[in-house]
Design a protein around this motif. Structure first.
Motif, mmCIF file in Angstrom:
data_model
loop_
_atom_site.group_PDB
_atom_site.id
_atom_site.type_symbol
_atom_site.label_atom_id
_atom_site.label_comp_id
_atom_site.label_asym_id
_atom_site.label_seq_id
_atom_site.Cartn_x
_atom_site.Cartn_y
_atom_site.Cartn_z
ATOM 1 N N LYS A 90 -15.038 45.200 81.666
ATOM 2 C CA LYS A 90 -14.939 45.049 80.204
ATOM 3 C C LYS A 90 -16.289 45.358 79.556
ATOM 4 O O LYS A 90 -16.355 45.954 78.480
ATOM 5 N N GLU A 108 -9.283 41.243 73.583
ATOM 6 C CA GLU A 108 -10.631 40.680 73.662
ATOM 7 C C GLU A 108 -10.536 39.177 73.487
ATOM 8 O O GLU A 108 -9.677 38.679 72.764
ATOM 9 N N CYS A 163 -10.417 34.935 74.763
ATOM 10 C CA CYS A 163 -9.536 34.114 75.588
ATOM 11 C C CYS A 163 -9.274 32.780 74.894
ATOM 12 O O CYS A 163 -10.171 32.200 74.294
ATOM 13 N N CYS A 186 -15.571 27.755 82.575
ATOM 14 C CA CYS A 186 -15.696 29.078 81.961
ATOM 15 C C CYS A 186 -16.263 29.007 80.545
ATOM 16 O O CYS A 186 -15.853 28.172 79.734
ATOM 17 N N ILE A 231 -16.329 31.935 78.643
ATOM 18 C CA ILE A 231 -15.869 33.165 77.989
ATOM 19 C C ILE A 231 -15.413 32.954 76.544
ATOM 20 O O ILE A 231 -15.759 33.761 75.666
ATOM 21 N N ARG A 256 -16.910 35.380 73.842
ATOM 22 C CA ARG A 256 -16.056 36.467 73.378
ATOM 23 C C ARG A 256 -15.074 36.071 72.278
ATOM 24 O O ARG A 256 -14.375 36.930 71.738
ATOM 25 N N GLN A 311 -8.600 34.937 71.689
ATOM 26 C CA GLN A 311 -7.924 36.170 72.069
ATOM 27 C C GLN A 311 -7.494 36.975 70.855
ATOM 28 O O GLN A 311 -6.920 36.447 69.906
ATOM 29 N N SER A 353 -8.699 42.989 80.315
ATOM 30 C CA SER A 353 -8.961 42.042 79.229
ATOM 31 C C SER A 353 -9.445 40.761 79.889
ATOM 32 O O SER A 353 -9.493 40.664 81.119
ATOM 33 N N GLN A 354 -9.794 39.753 79.092
ATOM 34 C CA GLN A 354 -10.194 38.481 79.689
ATOM 35 C C GLN A 354 -9.011 37.772 80.340
ATOM 36 O O GLN A 354 -9.164 37.092 81.349
ATOM 37 N N ASP A 355 -7.818 37.913 79.767
ATOM 38 C CA ASP A 355 -6.631 37.192 80.255
ATOM 39 C C ASP A 355 -5.424 38.087 80.034
ATOM 40 O O ASP A 355 -4.664 37.921 79.086
ATOM 41 N N TYR A 414 -7.075 41.531 86.103
ATOM 42 C CA TYR A 414 -7.150 40.187 85.516
ATOM 43 C C TYR A 414 -5.752 39.674 85.151
ATOM 44 O O TYR A 414 -5.561 39.030 84.133
#
Length: 275
Positions: A15, A153, A155, A162, A164, A168, A171, A198-200, A234
């Motif tokens: 990413k 992008e 989460c 985590c 993230i 970021r 979501q 993507s993150q998730d 992911y």
């Protein structure tokens, strides 16, 4: 005309690579030529990772290594971008006087302002302010024929380990139309393998109206003429619905691939991780 050169170091995940490719596209639009030799670069950009301690150390070591080219090379501006500057902007600004500009995890397009001159040193903004799109400038840096495509992008999870969501934001899924348009552009440029990231990834679409889900975008991307392989990264198996499983198992373009972390086999570990 003076040859303006720029060098990129991209650390961390795929990413981050997409973000670096966006900044490379911004630089090319501004008239800069990419060089693989940092000693030749007028501008050096380090896109950092700030997820775990080892990644943070690698980022700091790389920043200091690149800063040496202000003395040993042509570098007049050192730019640090990405997750580490998003996570620790004030500390980095105070402890790294060698760095001329800081960009966060959603500030890739601000590189244009830096290259035009006159930008302030601290340009770290809201991590939830930006999502890559089909019209975003981007220059591929991966192997010919293969490319990563970010479908979302941020989460919405609150896993205990985590950071993230802080780095970021929440979501933000891209609309399938925009994803398909980017893939069509990539295929027209010779790409034959697309890797969705993507993150998730399994949560794709839950923030969009109309009941859009991951299977919708996978099915549409897989039908893009000229695409030979489609891989999902992911894809944590929180909820793999029958339609998605059928695409993974039966569609000739969609590769039967699920990168399942080992902890998903341990219920106790998952509870401690708040997954």
């Amino acid at each position: 005309m003076k040859d303006r050169t720029i060098h990129f170091v991209s650390l961390g995940c795929p990413k981050n690579r997409v973000d670096s490719e966006v900044m490379l596209g911004v630089a090319q639009q501004a008239g800069y030529r990419h060089t693989g030799d940092p000693g030749e670069a007028e501008v050096i950009v380090v896109n950092t990772c700030g997820f775990i301690d080892q990644a943070k150390k690698e980022s700091i070591d790389t920043i200091l290594e690149m800063a040496d080219f202000k003395e040993a090379g042509r570098c007049s501006r050192l730019v640090v971008a990405g997750c580490l500057s998003q996570r620790h902007p004030d500390e980095m600004a105070a402890e790294l006087p060698e760095v001329d500009h800081f960009l966060g995890s959603s500030d890739m397009l601000e590189l244009g302002e830096v290259l035009s001159g006159g930008a302030q040193r601290m340009l770290v903004g809201n991590p939830a302010d930006w999502v890559v799109g089909a019209d975003t400038p981007r220059q591929l840096s991966s192997s010919p024929g293969s490319a990563y495509v970010k479908i979302a992008e941020g989460c919405n999870r609150t896993c205990s380990f985590c950071v993230i969501p802080e780095l970021r934001g929440k979501q933000r899924s891209r609309h399938p139309d925009d994803v398909v348009r980017e893939v069509e552009q990539l295929v027209a440029r010779g790409v034959r393998e697309v890797n969705l990231v993507s993150q998730d990834t399994v949560a794709y679409g839950r923030d969009l109206d109309g009941g859009i889900r991951l299977a919708d975008v996978v099915e549409r991307v897989a039908e893009v003429a000229g695409l030979r392989w489609l891989r999902l990264f992911y894809l944590y198996p929180e909820k793999l619905d029958d339609r998605l499983i059928a695409l993974l198992g039966q569609h000739p373009v969609v590769l039967p691939y699920v990168d399942m972390p080992l902890q998903h086999a341990a219920d106790g570990m998952l509870r401690r991780m708040k997954r």
